[in-house]
Scaffold this motif. Structure first.
Motif, PDB file in Angstrom:
ATOM      1  N   GLU A   3     111.750 103.649  -1.644  1.00  0.00           N
ATOM      2  CA  GLU A   3     110.799 102.779  -2.342  1.00  0.00           C
ATOM      3  C   GLU A   3     111.059 102.773  -3.845  1.00  0.00           C
ATOM      4  N   LEU A   4     111.445 103.906  -4.401  1.00  0.00           N
ATOM      5  CA  LEU A   4     111.838 103.939  -5.812  1.00  0.00           C
ATOM      6  C   LEU A   4     112.995 102.984  -6.064  1.00  0.00           C
ATOM      7  N   CYS A   5     113.981 103.004  -5.173  1.00  0.00           N
ATOM      8  CA  CYS A   5     115.123 102.094  -5.299  1.00  0.00           C
ATOM      9  C   CYS A   5     114.661 100.639  -5.265  1.00  0.00           C
ATOM     10  N   LYS A   6     113.801 100.299  -4.327  1.00  0.00           N
ATOM     11  CA  LYS A   6     113.317  98.926  -4.200  1.00  0.00           C
ATOM     12  C   LYS A   6     112.607  98.467  -5.468  1.00  0.00           C
ATOM     13  N   GLN A   7     111.726  99.304  -5.981  1.00  0.00           N
ATOM     14  CA  GLN A   7     110.931  98.898  -7.137  1.00  0.00           C
ATOM     15  C   GLN A   7     111.764  98.832  -8.410  1.00  0.00           C
ATOM     16  N   GLU A  38     116.691  96.857 -12.769  1.00  0.00           N
ATOM     17  CA  GLU A  38     117.465  98.042 -13.130  1.00  0.00           C
ATOM     18  C   GLU A  38     118.719  98.162 -12.250  1.00  0.00           C
ATOM     19  N   HIS A  39     119.708  98.864 -12.744  1.00  0.00           N
ATOM     20  CA  HIS A  39     120.883  99.236 -11.961  1.00  0.00           C
ATOM     21  C   HIS A  39     120.659 100.655 -11.448  1.00  0.00           C
ATOM     22  N   ILE A  40     120.960 100.886 -10.175  1.00  0.00           N
ATOM     23  CA  ILE A  40     120.683 102.190  -9.586  1.00  0.00           C
ATOM     24  C   ILE A  40     121.879 102.732  -8.813  1.00  0.00           C
ATOM     25  N   ILE A  41     121.946 104.052  -8.761  1.00  0.00           N
ATOM     26  CA  ILE A  41     122.850 104.754  -7.868  1.00  0.00           C
ATOM     27  C   ILE A  41     121.976 105.501  -6.880  1.00  0.00           C
ATOM     28  N   ALA A  42     122.047 105.110  -5.635  1.00  0.00           N
ATOM     29  CA  ALA A  42     121.224 105.693  -4.577  1.00  0.00           C
ATOM     30  C   ALA A  42     122.034 106.792  -3.888  1.00  0.00           C
ATOM     31  N   ALA A  43     121.707 108.041  -4.176  1.00  0.00           N
ATOM     32  CA  ALA A  43     122.444 109.180  -3.635  1.00  0.00           C
ATOM     33  C   ALA A  43     121.690 109.778  -2.455  1.00  0.00           C
ATOM     34  N   CYS A  44     122.414 110.098  -1.399  1.00  0.00           N
ATOM     35  CA  CYS A  44     121.776 110.652  -0.192  1.00  0.00           C
ATOM     36  C   CYS A  44     122.833 111.315   0.678  1.00  0.00           C
ATOM     37  N   ARG A  45     122.378 112.113   1.622  1.00  0.00           N
ATOM     38  CA  ARG A  45     123.321 112.718   2.561  1.00  0.00           C
ATOM     39  C   ARG A  45     123.914 111.660   3.477  1.00  0.00           C
ATOM     40  N   ALA A 104     123.305  95.524   0.209  1.00  0.00           N
ATOM     41  CA  ALA A 104     124.006  94.295   0.577  1.00  0.00           C
ATOM     42  C   ALA A 104     123.417  93.072  -0.110  1.00  0.00           C
ATOM     43  N   SER A 105     122.131  93.139  -0.432  1.00  0.00           N
ATOM     44  CA  SER A 105     121.455  91.986  -1.026  1.00  0.00           C
ATOM     45  C   SER A 105     121.334  92.078  -2.543  1.00  0.00           C
ATOM     46  N   ASN A 106     121.857  93.170  -3.126  1.00  0.00           N
ATOM     47  CA  ASN A 106     121.684  93.367  -4.564  1.00  0.00           C
ATOM     48  C   ASN A 106     122.885  94.115  -5.139  1.00  0.00           C
ATOM     49  N   ASP A 107     123.635  93.441  -5.994  1.00  0.00           N
ATOM     50  CA  ASP A 107     124.825  94.039  -6.589  1.00  0.00           C
ATOM     51  C   ASP A 107     124.500  95.188  -7.544  1.00  0.00           C
ATOM     52  N   SER A 108     123.238  95.327  -7.903  1.00  0.00           N
ATOM     53  CA  SER A 108     122.841  96.385  -8.835  1.00  0.00           C
ATOM     54  C   SER A 108     122.566  97.708  -8.133  1.00  0.00           C
ATOM     55  N   CYS A 109     122.743  97.739  -6.808  1.00  0.00           N
ATOM     56  CA  CYS A 109     122.503  98.952  -6.018  1.00  0.00           C
ATOM     57  C   CYS A 109     123.823  99.508  -5.504  1.00  0.00           C
ATOM     58  N   ARG A 110     124.112 100.716  -5.887  1.00  0.00           N
ATOM     59  CA  ARG A 110     125.329 101.409  -5.450  1.00  0.00           C
ATOM     60  C   ARG A 110     124.913 102.639  -4.649  1.00  0.00           C
ATOM     61  N   ILE A 111     125.462 102.797  -3.468  1.00  0.00           N
ATOM     62  CA  ILE A 111     125.121 103.923  -2.603  1.00  0.00           C
ATOM     63  C   ILE A 111     126.217 104.979  -2.670  1.00  0.00           C
ATOM     64  N   GLU A 112     125.808 106.222  -2.825  1.00  0.00           N
ATOM     65  CA  GLU A 112     126.733 107.358  -2.754  1.00  0.00           C
ATOM     66  C   GLU A 112     126.230 108.287  -1.653  1.00  0.00           C
TER      67      GLU A 112
END
Length: 224
Positions: free
Chosen positions: A14-18, A24-31, A42-50
């Motif tokens: 939810e933090l990523c969504k908001q 904002e540009h975000i790096i979403a880090a997770c296991r 996929a719907s937002n170029d400002s979201c990068r997953i690690e």
């Protein structure tokens, strides 16, 4: 640029969504990622997953430094990843207690240490802790691993606040509320949406004058 750990579900997602909704540009880090997080990226170029970012392992530091080598600067790190196991005095599992310390206490320290050179002047560090880590507020006992690991991360956060202050970097210790997530068995008083909104408000309000403070998501200052 925001770095959010534990971003594949619940409060982190939810933090990523908001954050994305406000540009904002975000790096979403997770296991491991999730269908919802994949769809968000996929719907937002400002979201990068690690992925394969396990804050409970010492190797996460080198992994983050390698993965984020191309990132010029971070304006905020939100240490959201956490685990909760239920213990009482008649049912102690020391392995689960140790795991909670690895993730809840050492995790935010590992992450912040790894990316400290990416934090620009005026950057912010948020640690999602819990009022269950408040010693003064403990009136029911139990939860030995969770309570003590959150008390310990509060101490970590205060040390980070002191050490980073001269660089103009402020640190917040934030209780997200009793949130309806998988961690709580979907029990709780507030939704992840409401919690994330409040957490981002507290981070927005954070200054060097309030660095190292323990806040409820509502804005109430909590006792240690």
């Amino acid at each position: 640029m925001y770095l959010i750990t534990g971003s594949n579900r619940g409060i982190g997602l939810e933090l990523c969504k908001q954050l994305l909704a406000r540009g904002e540009h975000i790096i979403a880090a997770c296991r491991a990622s999730s269908g919802e997080l994949d769809a968000l990226a996929a719907s937002n170029d400002s979201c990068r997953i690690e992925t394969n970012i396990d804050v409970g392992q010492d190797s996460v530091g080198d992994m983050l430094r390698t993965r984020l080598a191309d990132v010029p600067a971070l304006s905020c790190v939100i240490n959201n990843a956490g685990v909760l196991f239920k213990e009482n005095l008649d049912n102690l599992d020391f392995d689960s207690i140790r795991r909670q310390f690895e993730v809840n206490t050492l995790g935010p320290l590992r992450v912040t240490h790894a990316v400290q050179d990416k934090l620009s002047t005026g950057a912010k560090v948020a640690i999602v802790t819990s009022r269950m880590g408040s010693i003064a507020d403990n009136s029911s006992g139990g939860y030995y691993g969770y309570r003590s690991s959150k008390s310990a991360v509060n101490a970590v956060g205060m040390s980070l606040a002191n050490d980073l202050r001269e660089r103009g970097i402020a640190v917040a210790l934030l209780h997200p509320g009793y949130v309806q997530t998988a961690m709580t068995g979907n029990n709780g008083d507030i939704s992840p949406e409401t919690s994330a909104k409040g957490l981002l408000e507290r981070i927005s309000d954070l200054t060097l004058a309030t660095t190292g403070t323990f806040w409820h998501v509502s804005g109430e200052q909590l006792p240690w």
